[in-house]
Scaffold this active site. Structure first.
Site, PDB file in Angstrom:
ATOM      1  N   HIS A  97     -35.462 -28.017 -73.488  1.00  0.00           N
ATOM      2  CA  HIS A  97     -36.565 -28.897 -73.077  1.00  0.00           C
ATOM      3  C   HIS A  97     -37.897 -28.223 -73.374  1.00  0.00           C
ATOM      4  CE1 HIS A  97     -37.789 -27.477 -68.760  1.00  0.00           C
ATOM      5  NE2 HIS A  97     -37.559 -26.446 -69.521  1.00  0.00           N
ATOM      6  N   CYS A 138     -44.118 -22.712 -71.365  1.00  0.00           N
ATOM      7  CA  CYS A 138     -43.110 -23.763 -71.165  1.00  0.00           C
ATOM      8  C   CYS A 138     -43.377 -24.987 -72.043  1.00  0.00           C
ATOM      9  CB  CYS A 138     -43.050 -24.196 -69.699  1.00  0.00           C
ATOM     10  SG  CYS A 138     -42.521 -22.857 -68.619  1.00  0.00           S
ATOM     11  N   HIS A 158     -37.425 -24.576 -75.518  1.00  0.00           N
ATOM     12  CA  HIS A 158     -36.657 -23.415 -75.060  1.00  0.00           C
ATOM     13  C   HIS A 158     -35.518 -24.042 -74.247  1.00  0.00           C
ATOM     14  CE1 HIS A 158     -39.483 -24.288 -71.822  1.00  0.00           C
ATOM     15  NE2 HIS A 158     -38.604 -23.754 -70.989  1.00  0.00           N
ATOM     16  N   HIS A 172     -32.210 -23.753 -70.877  1.00  0.00           N
ATOM     17  CA  HIS A 172     -31.722 -23.187 -69.616  1.00  0.00           C
ATOM     18  C   HIS A 172     -30.234 -23.501 -69.411  1.00  0.00           C
ATOM     19  CE1 HIS A 172     -35.790 -22.279 -68.289  1.00  0.00           C
ATOM     20  NE2 HIS A 172     -36.162 -23.507 -68.586  1.00  0.00           N
ATOM     21  N   ASP A 222     -25.293 -32.212 -70.832  1.00  0.00           N
ATOM     22  CA  ASP A 222     -24.836 -30.921 -71.365  1.00  0.00           C
ATOM     23  C   ASP A 222     -25.017 -30.831 -72.881  1.00  0.00           C
ATOM     24  OD1 ASP A 222     -23.762 -28.351 -71.078  1.00  0.00           O
ATOM     25  OD2 ASP A 222     -21.793 -29.064 -71.704  1.00  0.00           O
ATOM     26  N   HIS A 223     -25.556 -29.700 -73.322  1.00  0.00           N
ATOM     27  CA  HIS A 223     -25.802 -29.442 -74.748  1.00  0.00           C
ATOM     28  C   HIS A 223     -26.728 -30.493 -75.360  1.00  0.00           C
ATOM     29  CE1 HIS A 223     -22.558 -26.529 -74.298  1.00  0.00           C
ATOM     30  NE2 HIS A 223     -22.999 -25.965 -75.388  1.00  0.00           N
ATOM     31  N   GLU A 275     -32.978 -23.971 -62.244  1.00  0.00           N
ATOM     32  CA  GLU A 275     -33.376 -23.924 -63.650  1.00  0.00           C
ATOM     33  C   GLU A 275     -33.097 -22.538 -64.216  1.00  0.00           C
ATOM     34  OE1 GLU A 275     -37.226 -25.784 -65.713  1.00  0.00           O
ATOM     35  OE2 GLU A 275     -37.559 -23.759 -64.964  1.00  0.00           O
TER      36      GLU A 275
END
Lengths: 135, 135, 135, 135, 135, 135
Positions: free
Chosen positions: A15, A34, A40, A42, A80-81, A125
């Site tokens: 994100h 950010c 980047h 998490h 996810d992913h 996060e």
């Protein structure tokens, strides 16, 4: 008699924090690194808590296997992913902060669980930052 | 819409539990080995939780970078690698139990955050003992 | 057939890093805030690993209950709630770094276990710093 | 001034989920592999939280050493290395779900602590599933 | 160029430590409460480590998805929610200590992975006790 | 006398697994959802281990403050809040698997530490998958 039953889940996502209504400079000033344009990511660690009435016969508030399946279907399979900004329509005009992501998850789960309860979503996060939302 | 945003911190310190108004014997009886005169110490692990109104524009309750900086300035820089009994004036006549230390941290952070919120401090003295204080 | 059996333990202690053969200034320069004169402290988390021959009859390398008791007697009872510099004679002229503390623990346990094995001591000073020593 | 003091404990036990008033088939349908007739087991991790008035003189809500001893006597000594269904009379006609086990522990501790407080029991059945009960 | 790739798994099981060749008294003396006749149980946490040659094209030592599937098929599906003594034929005459369970898992995985590597199995019986086996 | 000193670090990054020499289909087949074109991401948790000679005077293998600073400069400042594929030139033609990322980090740290030691890098991509590399 009311008890809370809690189940953990997790998903990985990319994100960036970026408000489309602001200039690039304002985004940089408010969100810092950010807001980096290449994203980047998490490992999000999720705890879902259902505070509800104990069923005397089963000794359960909510069947754990069903809870796990709903979390998988409504949250993990969706997020996810993925890239939250690009792959999830909800975040087209909503900044994907941990707060907003927890609210998104809470709404989906509240609709899916379909029981009279107080629902809480806790979303890490990173191992050092997390958010709690109870509706 | 109200959400909790949480951030972890940590510091190491020496202390002993000792009430100056009591005899050495009474301190020994109440506090046991925690009153040993040469001090012992802990890795304190801290969680700070701000329960407040979500800012629609930023998608945040409180800017995480500022939260981290305030925790560093008000708590970590003050307490890390210190002797609570000897180096922190507040504990001259207050026994530095985990309860009292959490209250001390809560007051400093509440003054520094300057926002309308419910503030909670969770403080682990060891991985097995911890305290929660919400004002 | 050789297997490793591992058991965790823990203790809390105060210490400061200070080499008596150096000036106050040199200690400050090398050890920084870790040399503060009023001490600071840690929750030390210990893992003891015995790599030895499996006993076919018991299915064990070393009886776990005895391992726990020896760690308690040789390490926890000696170091817990103590000041390493002032209460432990070994550290009168040895700087109580995590390295030296792990070596001290290793020697005591190796003598106490009295078996043909490779013994490893892993010692966490904080959740972020740790040391391993295998003799 | 009210503060929460928390202490962790743990015990290992075998169990199976089985309602004696149901057929074998219904048990299988509701509880799945958790109803396997030869039992399975868990490392239960317990957190006990006492929310009560701070004692100004001791700086404590409840003496930690006594709290640890009561948890050992009332919970760990009773449940550790046991079969919940066969060894604990309470579960003769109560299904030993995590919810019911937390309620059992809560009742025993509430009677033993004998103080005016809000008592909360948090019980992990696995690192991924847990229950909270506050009476 | 050799690298280790590691993957975690977990399963819950009941067991008791009992050597059929010994008297009840000797079992009690050697294994203590771990020999209780109605069984107790654990959440076993497993780490599997493959130390092998890096594949230049994939950048991997072993495909992580396949590793996860093999651990599920060979270990989790076989042992999860089972009674080691009663449900797993291998333990009919082998005491199900953590050491022997790690060796059992190692053998099954070594046969299934079918690659030239050093394989290590790390098995936690509780968060405080664990075993390592490398063949 | 040789001892290992270990320090943890962490960084967040986005990435995708993609070999430029392969077709899109082959990438999909080998890397599955890890090859999604909009990236996903992780909280990478790093442990750096230096196994070297103990300095008798300082009681240390390597000064912990310097170790922390080098990890920050060489790893965290370079990789944190970045896209490994787009922002790090090294990964232009190297697939950013955990294995390759650990090797990249190992090389940078080995050059920076400049001491005679065995250096090991342990890198968690998620709490369930990790890699170890020792040169």
């Amino acid at each position: 008699m009311r008890v809370s039953i809690c189940r953990k889940g997790h998903f990985n996502a990319a994100h960036r924090l970026y408000n489309n209504n602001w200039s690039k400079e304002k985004n940089k000033k408010v969100f810092g690194i950010c807001s980096n344009e290449n994203f980047h990511g998490h490992n999000y660690e999720l705890t879902v808590k259902i505070y509800g009435e104990l069923d005397k016969e089963t000794g359960m508030v909510f069947e754990l296997k069903r809870m796990k399946d709903i979390i998988k279907k409504e949250v993990e399979d969706v997020l996810d992913h993925k890239n939250l900004n690009l792959d999830i329509p909800y975040f087209k005009n909503v900044v994907p902060t941990t707060e907003n992501l927890a609210i998104f998850i809470w709404k989906k789960l509240y609709d899916a669980f379909k029981i009279d309860c107080k629902l809480t979503v806790i979303l890490y996060e990173t191992p050092r930052n997390f958010v709690e939302f109870s509706g």
